[in-house]
Design a protein around this motif. Structure first.
Motif, PDB file in Angstrom:
ATOM      1  N   GLY A 247       0.798  -1.224   0.000  1.00  0.00           N
ATOM      2  CA  GLY A 247       0.000   0.000   0.000  1.00  0.00           C
ATOM      3  C   GLY A 247       0.822   1.262   0.000  1.00  0.00           C
TER       4      GLY A 247
ATOM      5  N   LYS B  64       4.181   1.363  -4.382  1.00  0.00           N
ATOM      6  CA  LYS B  64       5.206   0.771  -5.257  1.00  0.00           C
ATOM      7  C   LYS B  64       4.664   0.484  -6.654  1.00  0.00           C
ATOM      8  CE  LYS B  64       5.802  -2.879  -2.673  1.00  0.00           C
ATOM      9  NZ  LYS B  64       4.784  -2.642  -1.633  1.00  0.00           N
ATOM     10  N   SER B  65       3.495  -0.191  -6.701  1.00  0.00           N
ATOM     11  CA  SER B  65       2.952  -0.554  -8.011  1.00  0.00           C
ATOM     12  C   SER B  65       2.543   0.687  -8.795  1.00  0.00           C
ATOM     13  CB  SER B  65       1.757  -1.492  -7.860  1.00  0.00           C
ATOM     14  OG  SER B  65       2.198  -2.722  -7.338  1.00  0.00           O
ATOM     15  N   THR B  66       1.988   1.670  -8.076  1.00  0.00           N
ATOM     16  CA  THR B  66       1.604   2.916  -8.727  1.00  0.00           C
ATOM     17  C   THR B  66       2.828   3.569  -9.367  1.00  0.00           C
ATOM     18  OG1 THR B  66      -0.110   3.196  -7.055  1.00  0.00           O
ATOM     19  CG2 THR B  66       0.475   5.135  -8.339  1.00  0.00           C
TER      20      THR B  66
END
Ligand SMILES: Nc1ncnc2c1ncn2[C@@H]1O[C@H](COP(=O)(O)OP(=O)(O)O)[C@@H](O)[C@H]1O
Ligand SMILES: [Mg+2]
Lengths: 411, 251
Positions: free
Chosen positions: B41, B44-46
């Motif tokens: 949350g 990182k992926s963003t």
């Protein structure tokens, strides 16, 4: 992406779920097959009807006694019931320009008998020209001529149905010329047997006996009853038919002393009118059949759309992955559209073959000679490709518009 | 090569709005092996989606190889991904029911590489990723988790991209297989000079990189050199009950 790649991808995608692809294709197959078969039947019916009208003769006009009647509807006095046309009308009509042949007719039903058999059928007194006017061809002997009519000879030309009714089923393969028949108890000599025309519709002559008009008027019409039941006219050309019809109408009105054309005591049936009336009926019929088939094609198209939408949802992550590794919107769009078009194209091909087969079956039953036209085949292919594009367009667009992140995340 | 300045990303609007990235700035040079780390949350992926040109930032600029990609359209981004970036995801990396070779060739298909050249390049990439030749014509669903990730690495390599982005590539693997995959990435970086960004929430995975960027709540909380990166190849050898075939392929 080359065409080759597109074919590979499409094949892989469609074969991944063979049952679903197969069922979707089936929807299109049914749609296309019914378009092909039903238009073939409609086209066939149209041909059958116009052939049978054309077999009546060419550039034919028929003058009938009695008030004008509406084609197909309205009260009819029946052929020959009114007495207004005379042999001298026939002679006068022969003088109208562009009339190439004329034949009066005196027709009535009589008992025909040979030893051991009899039949009741129409006996038609006609001139020699009648054979040309009405496209009669002979299987045996020859048709009547005007000399026989003038000299009141008792000779007869018979149709094939009459022959089999009198002499049994194999009669037409034996020589009948010279045989004697009794018409209303008068002895006649058979001088010819007509070729079978087939069909039961418009004026089949297979179940008729022709005798010279003079003979018919002399022996059957009787004194003071010298009226014709029909006058057949052959116009010189198709273009002159209207002119001949108008001139003959004017001639007969003046000969019969009638000034108001609506009170005419005769009517003229123009073969051309019959052809166009019949073809407008059959083409309506064909259009109706095609419309019904078209509806099933639309249902097939909706099946395509349904499958493609399910596909887009199921392959969401695949679409995301493809986009992540460089597929553009156009690539994804083309791929999904290609799948839809491939489905309809395969369906279209099988459907054309199936429709063709169905048309052969219908023809084999003998009801109507179904005719598959190259236009309907081309149309079917065009329509199936168009259905692929139309119904595949929305799902393909949905796939192409997917955001790669959302598509990758999709669970 | 990668220059991020003051990148923010906000999802949703109004009351619902959630800012996942709150001003991220850093630079990655060619040939670096960087790990982006942080709890679940943290964004990182963003961040990876933005670095990977799968998404654009809400504000800030992102320059990739001297081109500002932060305001590009979807199709322009697709072009950049095709030429510059290779992805390795945590899951769903390969097309199902498709051969290994075909999967690796897919980026070349979209890049319009001539057909003759595709297979040669795909084979070379698979060899670099350490997959043995016997598996090249297997279907993707016949592979083990470790093999799938190596095929994914090969596919990420095949286009000769400037950058390889791996988002939790070992997330679904056991620790021994994870080491094999990390070893593959390390070898690509050390021996072939590939720029690699590895995203993970596990510190012992991140420690294989030469530089660690730590995220928390959408901000960079630490960005430091890793003086002692772990060596996956060595660790694999030390691993209890060493699998000879695995180590052979890596060496
Ligand atoms: N598409 C989205 N819409 C709304 N919120 C999102 C979306 N994607 C991510 N987020 C939120 O942004 C935050 C960061 O997510 P993410 O980048 O996936 O974190 P990580 O990969 O570090 O676990 C999370 O709180 C998540 O709920
Ligand atoms: Mg994540």
């Amino acid at each position: 992406m080359t065409t080759n790649d597109l074919v590979d991808e499409t094949y892989a995608a469609l074969s991944a779920n063979k049952v679903r692809s197969g069922l979707t294709i089936l929807g299109i197959v049914i749609g296309i097959a019914s378009v092909i078969a039903l238009t073939a039947i409609g086209q066939g019916a149209q041909n059958t009807i116009s052939n049978s009208i054309n077999s009546l003769g060419s550039n034919l006009l028929e003058v009938m006694p009695g008030a004008a009647r509406t084609f197909g509807f309205g009260a009819s006095g029946g052929r020959g019931s009114a007495k207004s046309l005379t042999p001298s009308d026939e002679i006068a009509i022969a003088g109208v320009s562009n009339v190439s042949l004329v034949s009066g007719e005196y027709a009535a039903r009589y008992q025909i008998a040979v030893a051991g058999a009899n039949t009741n059928t129409t006996v038609d007194g006609v001139n020699g020209s009648y054979a040309t006017i009405r496209n009669i061809t002979m299987a045996q002997g020859s048709f009547l001529n005007d000399v026989e009519s003038q000299s009141l000879q008792k000779v007869a030309v018979i149709g094939s149905t009459v022959a089999t009714d009198l002499w049994g089923p194999n009669a037409t393969s034996t020589n009948l010329v010279g045989d004697k028949i009794r018409i209303n108890n008068l002895l006649f000599t058979v001088i010819g047997l007509m070729s079978t025309k087939g069909g039961s519709g418009f004026g089949s002559q297979d179940n008729e006996v022709f005798i010279p008009l003079g003979t018919a008027l002399q022996y059957f019409a009787g004194e003071g009853n010298q009226y014709l039941s029909t006058i057949d006219i052959q116009a010189a050309s198709q273009q002159s038919m209207t002119q001949v019809q108008n001139d003959v109408t004017a001639l007969l009105l003046s000969r019969h002393g009638i000034s108001d054309p609506t009170k005419a005591d005769f009517s003229i049936l123009n073969q051309q009118d019959l052809v166009s009336a019949a073809s407008s009926v059959t083409s309506t019929f064909t259009t109706l059949l095609a419309a019904v088939a078209g509806i099933s094609l639309i249902v097939g198209g909706i099946g395509i759309m349904n499958m493609m939408l399910t596909n887009v949802t199921e392959r969401m992550r695949e679409i995301g992955l493809r986009k992540a590794i460089g597929a553009t919107r156009a690539d994804i769009n083309t791929q999904f559209l290609a799948e839809a078009v491939a489905l309809t194209f395969i369906g279209g091909t099988i459907g054309v073959a199936l429709g063709w087969g169905a048309s052969y079956l219908v023809t084999a039953t003998g009801v109507v000679t179904a005719q598959v036209t190259s236009q309907s085949v081309l149309l079917a292919f065009g329509v199936s490709a168009a259905i692929g594009i139309v119904f595949g367009w929305y799902p393909a667009r949905r796939a192409a518009a997917l955001n790669p992140i959302d598509a990758l995340r999709y669970e | 090569m990668i220059e991020l300045s003051d990148i923010t990303k906000t999802y949703g609007e109004g009351q619902e709005a959630y800012t996942a990235l709150k001003g991220i700035s850093f630079t990655i040079r060619e040939g670096e092996f960087v790990s982006i780390m942080g709890p679940s949350g943290s964004g990182k992926s963003t961040l990876m989606h933005i670095i990977g040109c799968l998404d654009t930032p809400s504000s800030g600029t992102y320059v990739l190889e001297d081109r500002d990609v932060s305001t590009m359209t979807d199709d322009e981004l697709a072009e950049v991904r095709k030429d510059k970036i290779g992805f390795v995801f945590q899951a769903f990396n390969l097309l199902p029911r498709t051969t290994v070779l075909r999967n690796v060739m897919l980026p070349l298909v979209y890049a319009n590489v001539p057909e003759e050249e595709r297979e040669r390049r795909a084979r070379a990439a698979l060899v670099s990723a350490g997959l043995s030749e016997d598996h090249f014509s297997h279907l993707s669903n016949q592979l083990s988790g470790g093999q799938i990730q190596r095929v994914a690495i090969a596919r990420a390599l095949v286009n000769d991209p400037a950058l390889i982005l791996a988002d939790e590539p070992t997330g679904n693997l056991d620790s021994k297989t994870s080491l094999v995959v990390l070893g593959t990435l390390q070898k690509l970086n050390r021996a072939h000079g590939r720029t690699i960004v590895l995203i993970t929430h596990e510190p012992d995975i991140a420690e294989h990189a030469d530089r660690l960027i730590r995220l928390r709540d959408g901000r960079v909380v630490a960005d430091e050199k890793n003086p002692t990166p772990r060596d996956a190849t060595q660790e694999t050898k030390l691993y209890d009950g060493t699998d000879e075939s695995v180590t052979n392929k890596l060496s």
